[in-house]
Design a protein around this motif. Structure first.
Motif, PDB file in Angstrom:
ATOM      1  N   GLU A   1       0.837  -1.198   0.000  1.00 50.35           N
ATOM      2  CA  GLU A   1       0.000   0.000   0.000  1.00 50.35           C
ATOM      3  C   GLU A   1       0.873   1.249   0.000  1.00 50.35           C
ATOM      4  O   GLU A   1       1.673   1.466   0.904  1.00 50.35           O
ATOM      5  CB  GLU A   1      -0.898  -0.014   1.233  1.00 50.35           C
ATOM      6  CG  GLU A   1      -1.944   1.082   1.249  1.00 50.35           C
ATOM      7  CD  GLU A   1      -2.877   0.935   2.429  1.00 50.35           C
ATOM      8  OE1 GLU A   1      -2.905   1.859   3.271  1.00 50.35           O
ATOM      9  OE2 GLU A   1      -3.567  -0.102   2.518  1.00 50.35           O
ATOM     10  N   LEU A   2       0.703   2.082  -1.024  1.00 49.86           N
ATOM     11  CA  LEU A   2       1.522   3.280  -1.188  1.00 49.86           C
ATOM     12  C   LEU A   2       0.834   4.542  -0.701  1.00 49.86           C
ATOM     13  O   LEU A   2       1.506   5.520  -0.375  1.00 49.86           O
ATOM     14  CB  LEU A   2       1.913   3.443  -2.662  1.00 49.86           C
ATOM     15  CG  LEU A   2       2.624   2.257  -3.306  1.00 49.86           C
ATOM     16  CD1 LEU A   2       2.912   2.559  -4.769  1.00 49.86           C
ATOM     17  CD2 LEU A   2       3.915   1.928  -2.565  1.00 49.86           C
ATOM     18  N   ALA A   3      -0.475   4.562  -0.691  1.00 47.27           N
ATOM     19  CA  ALA A   3      -1.237   5.726  -0.228  1.00 47.27           C
ATOM     20  C   ALA A   3      -2.652   5.269   0.081  1.00 47.27           C
ATOM     21  O   ALA A   3      -3.113   4.240  -0.420  1.00 47.27           O
ATOM     22  CB  ALA A   3      -1.245   6.832  -1.279  1.00 47.27           C
ATOM     23  N   ASP A   4      -3.342   6.014   0.924  1.00 48.39           N
ATOM     24  CA  ASP A   4      -4.724   5.672   1.248  1.00 48.39           C
ATOM     25  C   ASP A   4      -5.499   6.953   1.549  1.00 48.39           C
ATOM     26  O   ASP A   4      -4.902   8.012   1.804  1.00 48.39           O
ATOM     27  CB  ASP A   4      -4.795   4.725   2.449  1.00 48.39           C
ATOM     28  CG  ASP A   4      -4.262   5.359   3.717  1.00 48.39           C
ATOM     29  OD1 ASP A   4      -5.053   5.980   4.452  1.00 48.39           O
ATOM     30  OD2 ASP A   4      -3.046   5.239   3.979  1.00 48.39           O
TER      31      ASP A   4
ATOM     32  N   ALA B   1       0.172   9.454   2.825  1.00 39.77           N
ATOM     33  CA  ALA B   1       1.240   8.713   2.143  1.00 39.77           C
ATOM     34  C   ALA B   1       2.542   8.945   2.903  1.00 39.77           C
ATOM     35  O   ALA B   1       2.735  10.003   3.517  1.00 39.77           O
ATOM     36  CB  ALA B   1       1.393   9.149   0.689  1.00 39.77           C
ATOM     37  N   ASP B   2       3.434   7.955   2.874  1.00 37.88           N
ATOM     38  CA  ASP B   2       4.761   8.107   3.464  1.00 37.88           C
ATOM     39  C   ASP B   2       5.716   8.660   2.416  1.00 37.88           C
ATOM     40  O   ASP B   2       5.553   8.413   1.215  1.00 37.88           O
ATOM     41  CB  ASP B   2       5.275   6.768   3.992  1.00 37.88           C
ATOM     42  CG  ASP B   2       4.547   6.328   5.245  1.00 37.88           C
ATOM     43  OD1 ASP B   2       3.958   7.206   5.911  1.00 37.88           O
ATOM     44  OD2 ASP B   2       4.566   5.130   5.557  1.00 37.88           O
ATOM     45  N   LEU B   3       6.736   9.391   2.891  1.00 43.31           N
ATOM     46  CA  LEU B   3       7.645  10.088   1.997  1.00 43.31           C
ATOM     47  C   LEU B   3       9.081   9.645   2.206  1.00 43.31           C
ATOM     48  O   LEU B   3       9.467   9.216   3.292  1.00 43.31           O
ATOM     49  CB  LEU B   3       7.582  11.609   2.239  1.00 43.31           C
ATOM     50  CG  LEU B   3       6.228  12.288   2.144  1.00 43.31           C
ATOM     51  CD1 LEU B   3       6.382  13.764   2.463  1.00 43.31           C
ATOM     52  CD2 LEU B   3       5.628  12.095   0.769  1.00 43.31           C
ATOM     53  N   GLU B   4       9.868   9.814   1.154  1.00 38.18           N
ATOM     54  CA  GLU B   4      11.318   9.681   1.269  1.00 38.18           C
ATOM     55  C   GLU B   4      11.847  10.890   2.029  1.00 38.18           C
ATOM     56  O   GLU B   4      11.306  11.998   1.908  1.00 38.18           O
ATOM     57  CB  GLU B   4      11.953   9.618  -0.118  1.00 38.18           C
ATOM     58  CG  GLU B   4      11.637   8.354  -0.904  1.00 38.18           C
ATOM     59  CD  GLU B   4      12.384   7.141  -0.371  1.00 38.18           C
ATOM     60  OE1 GLU B   4      13.239   7.324   0.523  1.00 38.18           O
ATOM     61  OE2 GLU B   4      12.109   6.027  -0.835  1.00 38.18           O
TER      62      GLU B   4
ATOM     63  N   GLN C   1      -0.984  10.230  -7.608  1.00 41.49           N
ATOM     64  CA  GLN C   1       0.137  11.164  -7.676  1.00 41.49           C
ATOM     65  C   GLN C   1       0.903  11.200  -6.362  1.00 41.49           C
ATOM     66  O   GLN C   1       2.136  11.169  -6.348  1.00 41.49           O
ATOM     67  CB  GLN C   1      -0.377  12.553  -8.045  1.00 41.49           C
ATOM     68  CG  GLN C   1       0.732  13.507  -8.476  1.00 41.49           C
ATOM     69  CD  GLN C   1       0.186  14.715  -9.205  1.00 41.49           C
ATOM     70  OE1 GLN C   1      -1.010  14.975  -9.189  1.00 41.49           O
ATOM     71  NE2 GLN C   1       1.054  15.463  -9.849  1.00 41.49           N
ATOM     72  N   ILE C   2       0.184  11.236  -5.240  1.00 42.83           N
ATOM     73  CA  ILE C   2       0.864  11.289  -3.952  1.00 42.83           C
ATOM     74  C   ILE C   2       1.536   9.948  -3.637  1.00 42.83           C
ATOM     75  O   ILE C   2       2.481   9.886  -2.858  1.00 42.83           O
ATOM     76  CB  ILE C   2      -0.111  11.698  -2.840  1.00 42.83           C
ATOM     77  CG1 ILE C   2       0.663  12.217  -1.624  1.00 42.83           C
ATOM     78  CG2 ILE C   2      -1.018  10.565  -2.435  1.00 42.83           C
ATOM     79  CD1 ILE C   2      -0.210  12.825  -0.552  1.00 42.83           C
ATOM     80  N   ALA C   3       1.053   8.870  -4.274  1.00 46.41           N
ATOM     81  CA  ALA C   3       1.672   7.554  -4.096  1.00 46.41           C
ATOM     82  C   ALA C   3       2.945   7.405  -4.914  1.00 46.41           C
ATOM     83  O   ALA C   3       3.673   6.421  -4.746  1.00 46.41           O
ATOM     84  CB  ALA C   3       0.686   6.459  -4.475  1.00 46.41           C
ATOM     85  N   GLY C   4       3.192   8.340  -5.823  1.00 45.32           N
ATOM     86  CA  GLY C   4       4.403   8.274  -6.630  1.00 45.32           C
ATOM     87  C   GLY C   4       4.228   7.556  -7.944  1.00 45.32           C
ATOM     88  O   GLY C   4       5.224   7.257  -8.616  1.00 45.32           O
TER      89      GLY C   4
END
Length: 241
Positions: free
Chosen positions: A68-71, A98-101, A214-217
């Motif tokens: 899961e990349l974003a929710d 979403a989590d970020l680098e 988009q926010i998921a990359g």
């Protein structure tokens, strides 16, 4: 979260009850049958009960290779009496995570960029909207003790709302005057077209899903667009297996 594996948004469930106003039922029905990207899992979820007389909610996740990349959640609100702050009778409310680098999280312009993704997604879909408002928050976590081996992480959160503007109705039809026996008689005005005053919720849902991706990359769907910037996918996305 239960996923809509067919990659279509769910139907209106009990939101189409007889007690719901017709315009609300039509707006909720517009959320069904929207074809989504295969990475998006979407399902209906219980809506909040005190934000408006009528509400309907969806939850979604962007999932790639079972990770899961974003929710997020999208809530449709309707108040038949209208709401001054909304400027109408409908409102859409969202919460996206979403989590970020770390390098992306340190960008001082990140909040402005993330907000522009929301408005840009709506404008790209050419859906009319009004009175947008919200916040963009980034929160960092550092781990200690038994969790010290974990790398620091940063999570972005977008809380936003906007009013979906219904299409401009056609000019009211003039009364039809029937001629009988050489005399003109009055006739009833043509009824307004079905769905008049109902926002295009399908297009708003599609724009919201664009924001999630988009926010998921993920790269934009369809042809690549060099003018679109996405977040790099996080190092350790949540494993759903």
């Amino acid at each position: 979260m239960a996923a809509a594996q067919g990659h279509l948004s769910d139907g209106p469930d009990d939101a189409d009850g007889e007690d719901s106003p017709p315009v609300f039922r039509q707006a909720v029905a517009g959320l069904q049958g929207v074809r989504l990207r295969p990475e998006i899992e979407l399902d209906a979820t219980p809506p909040p009960q005190r934000l408006a007389p009528y509400s309907y909610a969806l939850e979604a996740a962007v999932v790639v290779d079972d990770q899961e990349l974003a929710d997020g959640r999208l809530i449709l609100l309707h108040d038949p009496a209208g709401h001054e702050a909304w400027g109408g009778t409908f409102r859409l409310v969202t919460l996206v995570h979403a989590d970020l680098e770390p390098e992306m999280a340190a960008d001082p312009l990140l909040p402005e960029v993330c907000w522009s993704w929301l408005t840009g997604a709506l404008e790209a879909r050419r859906v009319p909207y009004a009175a947008p408002s919200g916040t963009v928050t980034r929160a960092g976590s550092h781990y200690f003790g038994g969790l010290a081996e974990r790398e620091p992480s940063t999570r972005i959160e977008i809380r936003a709302s906007w009013s979906p503007v219904p299409p401009v109705p056609p000019a009211a039809a003039k009364p039809v005057r029937a001629v009988r026996g050489g005399k003109a008689g009055g006739g009833p005005a043509s009824p307004p077209p079905e769905g008049e005053g109902v926002p295009d919720t399908a297009a708003h849902l599609a724009a919201w899903c664009d924001l999630l991706c988009q926010i998921a990359g993920l790269p934009p769907g369809g042809a690549p667009d060099a003018g679109v910037v996405t977040l790099p996918q996080r190092r350790d996305p949540q494993d759903r297996r």
